[in-house]
Each structure stands twice: as structure tokens, then as C-alpha cells.
Design a protein around this motif. Structure first.
Motif, PDB file in Angstrom:
ATOM      1  N   SER A 111       0.741  -1.129  -0.021  1.00 10.76           N
ATOM      2  CA  SER A 111      -0.012   0.039  -0.013  1.00 10.76           C
ATOM      3  C   SER A 111       0.977   1.177   0.097  1.00 10.76           C
ATOM      4  O   SER A 111       0.624   2.105  -0.606  1.00 10.76           O
ATOM      5  CB  SER A 111      -1.009  -0.088   1.206  1.00 10.76           C
ATOM      6  OG  SER A 111      -1.902  -1.270   0.988  1.00 10.76           O
ATOM      7  N   ILE A 112       1.954   1.213   0.771  1.00 11.58           N
ATOM      8  CA  ILE A 112       2.781   2.379   0.760  1.00 11.58           C
ATOM      9  C   ILE A 112       3.392   2.711  -0.601  1.00 11.58           C
ATOM     10  O   ILE A 112       3.702   3.878  -1.089  1.00 11.58           O
ATOM     11  CB  ILE A 112       4.095   2.132   1.800  1.00 11.58           C
ATOM     12  CG1 ILE A 112       3.462   2.311   3.279  1.00 11.58           C
ATOM     13  CG2 ILE A 112       5.029   3.106   1.499  1.00 11.58           C
ATOM     14  CD1 ILE A 112       4.384   1.700   4.297  1.00 11.58           C
ATOM     15  N   GLN A 113       3.882   1.473  -1.376  1.00  8.88           N
ATOM     16  CA  GLN A 113       4.623   1.506  -2.514  1.00  8.88           C
ATOM     17  C   GLN A 113       3.337   2.213  -3.748  1.00  8.88           C
ATOM     18  O   GLN A 113       3.782   2.869  -4.718  1.00  8.88           O
ATOM     19  CB  GLN A 113       4.871   0.421  -3.085  1.00  8.88           C
ATOM     20  CG  GLN A 113       6.204  -0.001  -2.370  1.00  8.88           C
ATOM     21  CD  GLN A 113       6.699  -1.504  -2.900  1.00  8.88           C
ATOM     22  OE1 GLN A 113       5.790  -2.323  -3.256  1.00  8.88           O
ATOM     23  NE2 GLN A 113       7.741  -1.815  -2.613  1.00  8.88           N
ATOM     24  N   ALA A 114       2.268   2.039  -3.381  1.00  5.08           N
ATOM     25  CA  ALA A 114       0.984   2.634  -4.302  1.00  5.08           C
ATOM     26  C   ALA A 114       0.619   4.170  -3.921  1.00  5.08           C
ATOM     27  O   ALA A 114      -0.137   4.571  -4.571  1.00  5.08           O
ATOM     28  CB  ALA A 114      -0.260   1.479  -3.879  1.00  5.08           C
ATOM     29  N   VAL A 115       1.220   4.557  -2.983  1.00  9.18           N
ATOM     30  CA  VAL A 115       0.899   6.076  -2.604  1.00  9.18           C
ATOM     31  C   VAL A 115       1.702   7.029  -3.725  1.00  9.18           C
ATOM     32  O   VAL A 115       2.745   6.622  -4.015  1.00  9.18           O
ATOM     33  CB  VAL A 115       1.550   6.468  -1.275  1.00  9.18           C
ATOM     34  CG1 VAL A 115       1.402   7.932  -1.180  1.00  9.18           C
ATOM     35  CG2 VAL A 115       0.945   5.661  -0.078  1.00  9.18           C
ATOM     36  N   PHE A 116       0.770   7.870  -4.168  1.00  7.52           N
ATOM     37  CA  PHE A 116       1.256   8.528  -5.331  1.00  7.52           C
ATOM     38  C   PHE A 116       2.180   9.530  -4.977  1.00  7.52           C
ATOM     39  O   PHE A 116       2.237  10.211  -3.845  1.00  7.52           O
ATOM     40  CB  PHE A 116      -0.090   9.458  -6.072  1.00  7.52           C
ATOM     41  CG  PHE A 116      -1.096   8.601  -6.791  1.00  7.52           C
ATOM     42  CD1 PHE A 116      -1.026   7.928  -7.569  1.00  7.52           C
ATOM     43  CD2 PHE A 116      -2.529   8.530  -5.863  1.00  7.52           C
ATOM     44  CE1 PHE A 116      -1.783   7.195  -8.174  1.00  7.52           C
ATOM     45  CE2 PHE A 116      -3.554   7.677  -6.545  1.00  7.52           C
ATOM     46  CZ  PHE A 116      -3.208   6.939  -7.619  1.00  7.52           C
ATOM     47  N   ARG A 117       3.026   9.674  -5.860  1.00  5.46           N
ATOM     48  CA  ARG A 117       4.260  10.584  -5.699  1.00  5.46           C
ATOM     49  C   ARG A 117       3.689  12.050  -5.446  1.00  5.46           C
ATOM     50  O   ARG A 117       4.318  12.668  -5.095  1.00  5.46           O
ATOM     51  CB  ARG A 117       5.179  10.587  -6.705  1.00  5.46           C
ATOM     52  CG  ARG A 117       6.740  11.261  -6.788  1.00  5.46           C
ATOM     53  CD  ARG A 117       7.499  10.918  -5.468  1.00  5.46           C
ATOM     54  NE  ARG A 117       8.135  11.988  -5.091  1.00  5.46           N
ATOM     55  CZ  ARG A 117       9.151  11.854  -4.004  1.00  5.46           C
ATOM     56  NH1 ARG A 117       9.051  10.801  -3.354  1.00  5.46           N
ATOM     57  NH2 ARG A 117       9.942  12.693  -3.817  1.00  5.46           N
TER      58      ARG A 117
END
Length: 220
Positions: A111-117
Motif C-alpha cells: 500500500s505504501i508503494q502505491a501512494v502517489f508521488r
């Protein structure tokens, strides 16, 4: 089969007491798993190897060994190795909580990796420091995205909590075993115990399914 069922001989009082202990175990383990899992996910994603590798080893150990072995290890080995003597309830909570931490960490990491930049960049533009960005941007976003998996893992721990009966924690399974021995009615007793586990687990699985369907609709 010439067997006469007698469910009236089953006393629900000890089973109710055991269910309360099981729910306490589950609640405490979930608190450890939800909070610790997020912190563990951050450690796993650290670019510093000396921080990342022990966290990864922790996750792989608890994911790749049976929960029953972990519970027995905590109960028997921790006092001998570290001279730390805690109650069986505490040991059960720690074993289940650490197990849940490992599985939740993987859910959080995805989920953290899916947070938008763009969200992170907005936090930087607002002058938020790294801790504030994690607290106000990453954590809420990752937590919402992870809720279905966290609930699934949590109900899994509720079911696995039956394993603590082997170290004399008087949970639902322990009380069921005791009652079956006293009444000589194992079929009726364990049928009731299974139905109690089902009655608690089934509504949560339905909630998880609803959240998954709602999430897919929002993403489509």
C-alpha cells in the motif's frame, strides 16, 4: 452410527468465558499487528541495509514457520534464553501479535508503494518534514488501502488463537477441550466450539468481501 446426540449436556458458561479470553487475545494481537506492522513495513523499505535486513528476516521467520511452533517457542524458550518470565496469556499475545505484524507488514508495504508521488511532493511543498509526511500522508493512505487485508489477517489470528490452548491459556478451545473431557461429549462440544468460531468469523469475511467489491468499483 448408533450415537445419541445430547447438546443439552453442554454448559455454555465456560465456553463464554473462553470466548472472552479469545477475543482479548485477538484484540491485543491486532493492536500489535496493526501498529507494529506499519512500523515494520517502513523498516523493510529503508535504504539502509543494517535496518532493512533484520526487519526482512523478522518477516520471513514469522511468515515461514508454523504459528504453533512460534507459540511454543515463546512459551518455553524465551524464559530459558532471556530469563524473562511472563504469563502464558502475555506470551500468547506476543506470539500472535508478532506473527500478525509480519503479515500486515507486507500488506502495508504494497500500500505504501502505491501512494502517489504527487501526494508526497505536495507534503514537501507544504513544508512537512519526513515524519509528518509519514504520519499525515503515507499512514492514512496506506491504512485505508490495506483495510481488507488487515481484516482478513485479523480474523485469521482469531482462528489461530485456538493454538494457545496447548500452553494452557484458557481460551475457547481450551475450555472446549476441558468440557469435552468432563462431559464425555466431544462431538457436541467441538461442534458448538466450531459454530462459535464461525459465528464470529463469518460476518467479518462478509465485510471484507464488501470492502473489496467497493474498492474495485471505485478503482474502475
Amino acid at each position: 452410527m448408533n450415537y445419541s446426540f445430547d447438546f443439552q449436556s453442554i454448559s455454555f458458561a465456560p465456553l463464554w468465558e473462553g470466548l472472552m479470553v479469545t477475543l482479548e487475545l485477538t484484540a491485543a494481537a491486532n493492536i500489535i499487528g496493526i501498529v507494529g506492522g506499519f512500523l515494520l513495513a517502513l523498516l523493510i523499505m529503508s535504504p539502509i541495509a543494517v535496518i532493512r535486513l533484520p526487519a526482512m528476516l523478522f518477516v520471513e521467520f514469522f511468515r515461514c514457520t508454523p504459528a504453533i511452533v512460534q507459540i511454543v517457542w515463546f512459551f518455553y524458550c524465551v524464559p530459558m534464553l532471556f530469563n524473562v518470565f511472563l504469563g502464558s496469556m502475555t506470551m500468547g499475545i506476543l506470539a500472535l501479535g508478532f506473527n500478525l505484524m509480519a503479515f500486515n507488514a507486507e500488506a502495508y508495504r504494497a500500500s505504501i508503494q502505491a501512494v502517489f508521488r504527487e501526494q508526497i511532493d505536495a507534503g514537501i511543498a507544504l513544508g512537512l518534514n519526513p515524519f509528518q509526511r509519514i504520519l499525515y500522508i503515507v499512514l492514512p493512505t496506506a491504512f485505508r488501502a490495506s483495510i481488507p487485508v488487515l481484516l482478513t489477517n485479523g480474523i485469521g489470528i482469531f482462528q489461530q488463537s485456538a493454538l494457545v490452548a496447548i500452553v494452557a491459556v484458557q481460551d475457547l478451545m481450551y475450555q472446549g477441550k476441558t468440557l469435552a473431557t468432563e462431559t464425555y461429549r466431544p462431538i457436541e462440544t467441538f461442534t458448538v466450539v466450531a459454530l462459535i468460531y464461525f459465528a464470529v468469523s463469518f460476518p467479518v469475511t462478509q465485510i471484507v468481501g464488501y470492502l473489496e467489491r467497493r474498492r474495485q468499483l471505485l478503482m474502475s
